[in-house]
Design an enzyme around this catalytic site. Sequence first.
Site, PDB file in Angstrom:
ATOM      1  N   LYS A 130      -0.672   4.130   7.790  1.00 59.18           N
ATOM      2  CA  LYS A 130      -0.583   2.721   7.327  1.00 59.18           C
ATOM      3  C   LYS A 130       0.183   1.780   8.216  1.00 59.18           C
ATOM      4  O   LYS A 130      -0.019   0.518   8.035  1.00 59.18           O
ATOM      5  CB  LYS A 130      -0.070   2.544   5.794  1.00 59.18           C
ATOM      6  CG  LYS A 130      -0.686   3.400   4.767  1.00 59.18           C
ATOM      7  CD  LYS A 130      -2.223   3.009   4.409  1.00 59.18           C
ATOM      8  CE  LYS A 130      -2.713   3.706   3.241  1.00 59.18           C
ATOM      9  NZ  LYS A 130      -4.056   3.132   2.709  1.00 59.18           N
ATOM     10  N   LYS A 165       0.884  -1.254   0.042  1.00 55.61           N
ATOM     11  CA  LYS A 165      -0.051   0.009  -0.059  1.00 55.61           C
ATOM     12  C   LYS A 165       0.894   1.253  -0.098  1.00 55.61           C
ATOM     13  O   LYS A 165       2.322   1.169   0.076  1.00 55.61           O
ATOM     14  CB  LYS A 165      -0.829  -0.033   1.242  1.00 55.61           C
ATOM     15  CG  LYS A 165      -0.384  -0.193   2.531  1.00 55.61           C
ATOM     16  CD  LYS A 165      -1.382  -0.418   3.590  1.00 55.61           C
ATOM     17  CE  LYS A 165      -1.957  -1.927   3.667  1.00 55.61           C
ATOM     18  NZ  LYS A 165      -3.260  -1.879   3.132  1.00 55.61           N
TER      19      LYS A 165
END
Length: 835
Positions: free
Chosen positions: A568, A562
């Site tokens: 994240k 990602k």
Amino acid sequence: MPKPLTDQEKRKQISVRGLAGVENVADLKTNFNRHLHFTLVKDRNVSTKRDYYFALAHTVRDHLVGRWIRTQQHYYETDPKRVYYLSLEFYMGRTLQNTMVNLALENACDEALYQVRPVGVLALVLGCQVFSLVTLLHPHFLPIACFLDSMASLGLAAYGYGIRYEFGIFNQKIVNGWQIEEADDWLRYGNPWEKARPEYMRPVHFYGRVEHTADGVKWVDTQVVLALPYDTPVPGYRNNIVNTMRLWSAKAPCEFNLKDFNVGGYIQAVLDRNLAENISRVLYPNDNFFEGKELRLKQEYFVVAATLQDIIRRFKASKFGSTEVVRMDLTKLPDKVTLREYKFVVIHSPSSFSLLQAWDITVRTCAYTNHTVLPEALERWPVDLFQNLLPRHLQIIYEINRRHLERISSLYPDDHDRLRRMSLIEEGEQKKINMAHLCIVGSHAVNGVARIHSDIIKNTVFKDFYDMDPQKFQNKTNGITPRRWLVMCNPGLAEVIAERIGEDYIRDLGQLKKLLKFVDDDAFIRDVAKIKQENKMKFAVHLEEHYKVKINPNSMFDIQVKRIHEYKRQLLNCLHIITFYNRIKKEPNKSWTPRTIMIGGKAAPGYHMAKSIIRLITAIGEVVNNDPVVGDRLKVIFLENYRVTLAEKAIPAADLSEQISTAGTEASGTGNMKFMLNGALTIGTMDGANVEMAEEAGEENLFIFGMRVDDVEAMDKKGYDAVEYYNRIPELKQAMDQISGGFFSPSQPDLFKDIVNMLMHHDRFKVFADYEEYIKCQEKVSALYKNPKEWTKKVIHNIGGCGKFSSDRTISQYAREIWGVEPSLEKIAAPDDPR
């Protein structure tokens, strides 16, 4: 290691990829040779892979064009309500293979090319595919390609609109452990799928000034940029419907001042054209951090202004097949048009309308989808910039805000703080326009993209707006298309599923629930595990070839792919890697579950922390992968230049999917769904779509850990003290001391001082708070992986629970509940069939 079957070889054995493969192979072969010789002017004996790709693309496109024309005729005759989907970030991926699957042509093309040159040509051609659009920071920021696929597959009269960027964002190279950006010149060899439509070119105005005259307000002395459209066909799944994606390219007007030429100004006049054409030169990286750059605002207004003109042109020309009957009553626009906004609002104010009428049309036509709750990602444009670039629009926004504030005052008398919070104009040292507020006020529907995200929008981020207009707010959980993310990228698993429950699940993913009756079926468990192992072996060959690291294909493939971003939490993954490494070093003779840990993604060019995180990952890999004590029990690989092509290899091979963002920060995610559909188990927080994935598959079949949204909110009120965790948890302290002490960067001991300082003193995303639970959860993962049968049972539960996460379901909900149109699975007549 035995060489595994390629997907191309496997397709010869399966039915699911060629459900209606009855095309005439001889005709395909003839057309292919014709395009090779006459379109490309090539000799077959000296043709390259790229020549074969373009010849095949033109051959397949021939099958699209008749369907494309007939679809548009069908829309003009039936006059349906049209859906317009606007985005600055379209990414269609590999168009050739997707088109062959949707037209049921792949097996026939494979055979035709085999007869032309029997050396597995189709596999070579597919490996050479150019991407039909610009490469984003990661291949699935928005499920836009999935949505367009589903809209066509569900028979919706839908159009995608965006910008035809000359350059993709960048190709990522890793040099000495650091990310280096290289230009992505995706149009270098041309694009066989697009068709320029200069007859529909539209003017877009910028700058200038506002005049108040007896005839009303006029925007004068503007600079004009022309928007040239390029159309790309978007086929539905075997229903003969082909929709259109229209992308605008910026062109300078061909108007020169002859007097300038005569005094030597010709060269400068030509050079000045670049200033206009820069609008469609390159896509800004979207890393959830808003930068108020003038070019970005130009791009947003450019695509909206050009698109709206095109929509109104089509509205006026469309009525029961007659282009002579022109609709002039724009008050009927919402009955025939729905606009899905992304981050900006459409305003149109014909001179014959009052602002009130124009605003009513806007609100009834537009719907707004929010994609982030991070404050720094929401657009707030400086008023001064707006005044310079779009002076008339600023006046209109001020007037909209005045009426908006009047309404708030009437509903909440004397609540001045509420007025301040809800204003479209943020006061302060620099006045700014809050675009999210403008989008909410200017829409009849507002939605988030996962239930937890939509709840956060209603309860915190836009609570005031929800309190005032609760009927506007909805949820539409994202989805992915099973055509691309199962049938195309994992044909082995697609066929194993089809053998048990039939092939209709490709159109109705909810049928995957039927797999649950095979959870204890030893033969099905064995087949699913075998497919996973084959995919892993193929990916291991790819990794060894590209990264020169010997991979243990029996190790757990633990993957986090990602965008590289603090929320994240790739850093949490890094801390687990270091902890696992330290444990192996401490007890080298213990029976550890081997892992190959892969992290991939791009960092925005100006995002220093994200680039430092990539450098830390590569540094950890350099130490771990070269430690003979560890051997093949732990390998760490940073997947360079992660993109759709790589995703199609990595996702089917993954055993474990890392979805570990801080609860309340991820809007939805779609990578999590792709991994789940392809038989990976998820380790994750209760964030984004993970919540609904746990509900569908059963929370016991995922590895859930960490704080929930309420816990994060409570910690925010109490205060987060990273140092307390550091002092209390010995393994965390050891890992952090290794990072800060130069263990992973002996030649530069302070290389990661910014990461250490951020984690210890400025970590908004609370990595240390979830560290202990994450490590314990990873221990459960390792323990279960030692029991392949029980692991695979959980895999089957996950695949069986994927039905909700089809983009077909998402689009059906948008269509019925927001857009006011009804999806259909009916086919229209093929070009060679009577209508």
